[in-house]
Design a protein around this motif. Structure first.
Motif, PDB file in Angstrom:
ATOM      1  N   ILE A  54      -9.565   7.442   7.246  1.00 33.67           N
ATOM      2  CA  ILE A  54      -9.084   6.168   6.722  1.00 33.67           C
ATOM      3  C   ILE A  54     -10.253   5.352   6.188  1.00 33.67           C
ATOM      4  CG2 ILE A  54      -7.869   4.035   7.279  1.00 33.67           C
ATOM      5  CD1 ILE A  54      -6.515   5.609   9.591  1.00 33.67           C
ATOM      6  N   ASN A  55     -10.241   5.100   4.883  1.00 30.37           N
ATOM      7  CA  ASN A  55     -11.249   4.231   4.275  1.00 30.37           C
ATOM      8  C   ASN A  55     -10.816   2.775   4.332  1.00 30.37           C
ATOM      9  OD1 ASN A  55     -12.789   6.484   3.637  1.00 30.37           O
ATOM     10  ND2 ASN A  55     -11.999   6.620   1.562  1.00 30.37           N
ATOM     11  N   GLU A  56      -9.503   2.543   4.196  1.00 30.43           N
ATOM     12  CA  GLU A  56      -8.966   1.178   4.245  1.00 30.43           C
ATOM     13  C   GLU A  56      -7.574   1.221   4.846  1.00 30.43           C
ATOM     14  OE1 GLU A  56      -7.861  -2.584   1.293  1.00 30.43           O
ATOM     15  OE2 GLU A  56      -8.886  -0.851   0.470  1.00 30.43           O
ATOM     16  N   PHE A  57      -7.296   0.278   5.715  1.00 29.00           N
ATOM     17  CA  PHE A  57      -5.982   0.136   6.343  1.00 29.00           C
ATOM     18  C   PHE A  57      -5.554  -1.303   6.153  1.00 29.00           C
ATOM     19  CE2 PHE A  57      -3.236  -1.135   9.812  1.00 29.00           C
ATOM     20  CZ  PHE A  57      -2.371  -0.071   9.959  1.00 29.00           C
ATOM     21  N   LYS A  58      -4.302  -1.503   5.725  1.00 27.96           N
ATOM     22  CA  LYS A  58      -3.831  -2.875   5.578  1.00 27.96           C
ATOM     23  C   LYS A  58      -2.326  -2.949   5.773  1.00 27.96           C
ATOM     24  CE  LYS A  58      -3.526  -2.824   0.505  1.00 27.96           C
ATOM     25  NZ  LYS A  58      -3.983  -3.489  -0.704  1.00 27.96           N
ATOM     26  N   VAL A  59      -1.863  -4.167   6.009  1.00 26.27           N
ATOM     27  CA  VAL A  59      -0.443  -4.454   6.090  1.00 26.27           C
ATOM     28  C   VAL A  59      -0.060  -5.080   4.757  1.00 26.27           C
ATOM     29  CG1 VAL A  59       1.358  -5.757   7.271  1.00 26.27           C
ATOM     30  CG2 VAL A  59      -0.580  -4.842   8.579  1.00 26.27           C
ATOM     31  N   THR A  60       0.940  -4.521   4.106  1.00 24.86           N
ATOM     32  CA  THR A  60       1.320  -4.987   2.773  1.00 24.86           C
ATOM     33  C   THR A  60       2.371  -6.087   2.843  1.00 24.86           C
ATOM     34  OG1 THR A  60       3.165  -3.455   2.478  1.00 24.86           O
ATOM     35  CG2 THR A  60       0.958  -2.634   1.904  1.00 24.86           C
ATOM     36  N   GLY A  61       2.609  -6.716   1.717  1.00 27.77           N
ATOM     37  CA  GLY A  61       3.650  -7.729   1.604  1.00 27.77           C
ATOM     38  C   GLY A  61       5.045  -7.166   1.762  1.00 27.77           C
ATOM     39  N   GLY A  62       5.191  -5.848   1.628  1.00 23.97           N
ATOM     40  CA  GLY A  62       6.481  -5.189   1.807  1.00 23.97           C
ATOM     41  C   GLY A  62       6.664  -4.649   3.218  1.00 23.97           C
ATOM     42  N   ASN A  63       5.837  -5.160   4.154  1.00 26.41           N
ATOM     43  CA  ASN A  63       5.932  -4.766   5.566  1.00 26.41           C
ATOM     44  C   ASN A  63       5.671  -3.280   5.783  1.00 26.41           C
ATOM     45  OD1 ASN A  63       6.502  -7.414   6.331  1.00 26.41           O
ATOM     46  ND2 ASN A  63       8.695  -7.105   6.047  1.00 26.41           N
ATOM     47  N   TYR A  65       2.465  -0.305   6.682  1.00 19.57           N
ATOM     48  CA  TYR A  65       1.078   0.015   6.996  1.00 19.57           C
ATOM     49  C   TYR A  65       0.630   0.912   5.847  1.00 19.57           C
ATOM     50  CZ  TYR A  65       1.423  -1.585  11.889  1.00 19.57           C
ATOM     51  OH  TYR A  65       1.559  -2.335  13.023  1.00 19.57           O
ATOM     52  N   GLU A  66      -0.430   0.527   5.172  1.00 18.33           N
ATOM     53  CA  GLU A  66      -0.908   1.285   4.015  1.00 18.33           C
ATOM     54  C   GLU A  66      -2.323   1.771   4.285  1.00 18.33           C
ATOM     55  OE1 GLU A  66      -1.534   0.770  -0.811  1.00 18.33           O
ATOM     56  OE2 GLU A  66      -1.413  -1.011   0.438  1.00 18.33           O
ATOM     57  N   ILE A  67      -2.565   3.034   3.963  1.00 16.32           N
ATOM     58  CA  ILE A  67      -3.927   3.554   4.085  1.00 16.32           C
ATOM     59  C   ILE A  67      -4.405   4.090   2.745  1.00 16.32           C
ATOM     60  CG2 ILE A  67      -3.666   4.166   6.532  1.00 16.32           C
ATOM     61  CD1 ILE A  67      -3.777   7.172   5.502  1.00 16.32           C
ATOM     62  N   TYR A  68      -5.698   3.976   2.562  1.00 14.30           N
ATOM     63  CA  TYR A  68      -6.417   4.642   1.484  1.00 14.30           C
ATOM     64  C   TYR A  68      -7.421   5.531   2.189  1.00 14.30           C
ATOM     65  CZ  TYR A  68      -4.659   0.959  -1.610  1.00 14.30           C
ATOM     66  OH  TYR A  68      -3.862   0.097  -2.315  1.00 14.30           O
ATOM     67  N   GLY A  69      -7.469   6.791   1.818  1.00 21.83           N
ATOM     68  CA  GLY A  69      -8.408   7.691   2.467  1.00 21.83           C
ATOM     69  C   GLY A  69      -8.124   9.125   2.092  1.00 21.83           C
ATOM     70  N   PHE A  70      -8.220  10.010   3.079  1.00 21.11           N
ATOM     71  CA  PHE A  70      -8.066  11.446   2.856  1.00 21.11           C
ATOM     72  C   PHE A  70      -7.172  12.044   3.929  1.00 21.11           C
ATOM     73  CE2 PHE A  70     -11.971  10.114   0.907  1.00 21.11           C
ATOM     74  CZ  PHE A  70     -11.980  10.776  -0.301  1.00 21.11           C
ATOM     75  N   ASP A  71      -6.342  13.020   3.531  1.00 16.60           N
ATOM     76  CA  ASP A  71      -5.519  13.712   4.514  1.00 16.60           C
ATOM     77  C   ASP A  71      -6.322  14.831   5.164  1.00 16.60           C
ATOM     78  OD1 ASP A  71      -5.514  15.851   2.674  1.00 16.60           O
ATOM     79  OD2 ASP A  71      -3.440  15.521   2.057  1.00 16.60           O
TER      80      ASP A  71
END
Length: 94
Positions: A54-63, A65-71
């Motif tokens: 996980i490079n970035e984890f955030k909670v979006t406005g659409g409720n 959990y969003e991650i940017y990274g690699f599987d």
């Protein structure tokens, strides 16, 4: 009578919010209250145990959990998860 009217109103508001989100391109993952969501740290730990980086984890406005990274296969990913049950709502591989 009042309870059923309140329930119908709540359902209508949820439906309207969902439609507005879709209309504006926001991925909507849940309408459940945050008290029903999985703990953010525990959720991230589960993903790491599954091999995600996980490079970035955030909670979006659409409720979501969003991650940017690699599987686990090292594919670059952007994934939106339902924070209640952990299911993948939207996934983009780059």
């Amino acid at each position: 009578m009042k309870k059923s009217l309140l329930l119908l109103t709540a359902m209508g508001v949820a439906s309207l919010l969902s439609a507005c989100s879709a209309e504006h391109g926001t991925t909507q993952c849940t309408t459940a209250p945050e008290s029903e969501w999985q703990n953010q740290d525990a959720f991230q730990a589960q993903l790491l145990a599954q091999g995600y980086k996980i490079n970035e984890f955030k909670v979006t406005g659409g409720n979501c959990y969003e991650i940017y990274g690699f599987d686990a296969q090292e594919n670059k990913v952007e994934i939106y998860f339902n924070p209640v049950d952990g299911s993948i709502v939207k996934e983009e591989r780059h």
